[in-house]
Write an enzyme that holds these catalytic residues in place. Structure first.
Site: not given
Length: 159
Positions: A28-30, A82, A144
């Site tokens: 996942g992406y912060l 996110e 990604n």
């Protein structure tokens, strides 16, 4: 501090004959801003935080910093990410002095299969296996961080 140099391709054929290892990845992406991404990744039972800078104009190079973190911390940090957790299985395929990484996506991008190869310099020659399809290096749709949302061509991305 390192610089990542890689090319990305869609996969059009059966790559399985050369696979020496495979593992599950959840990430996942912060932060997924174009000028910086902050990623949390769990690879089987190992966890990492990765910070990447903006891609070069051709999409070949970018700054990359990656450090292992405790698995329990990564599991908690994924809850802060996110929307759009990415799930995939990465297959490792050695090829001479290079290693191909082939990602088979699940979830929202089920059916997407992409290959990456890291290089020592941007002009390095690479022999492309017959299962390699269209090059998508530098195409933001295949970053990604953008695959948090299903591609329009994936089954879950179709409207």
């Amino acid at each position: 501090m390192g610089v990542e140099i890689e090319r990305k391709f869609l996969v059009k054929g059966d790559f399985s004959a050369g696979v020496t290892q495979a593992y599950r990845i959840v990430q996942g992406y912060l932060c997924s801003a174009p000028e910086r991404t902050v990623r949390i990744r769990i690879r089987d039972r190992e966890a990492f935080i990765t910070i990447k800078g903006p891609s070069s104009g051709d999409g070949l190079t970018r700054y990359e910093f990656e450090q292992p973190i405790p698995l329990a911390d990564a599991e908690e940090l994924l809850k802060l990410c996110e929307p759009g957790i990415i799930e995939k299985v990465r297959h490792i395929i050695p090829a001479g002095t290079h290693t191909w990484e082939v990602d088979v996506f699940h979830g929202g991008n089920e059916g997407l299969v992409m290959a990456e190869i890291e290089l020592k310099n941007p002009n390095e020659a690479v022999d492309l296996p017959d299962w390699i399809g269209e090059e998508v290096t530098g195409d933001p749709r295949y970053y990604n961080s953008m695959l948090r949302k299903p591609l329009p061509t994936s089954p879950k991305g179709r409207r």
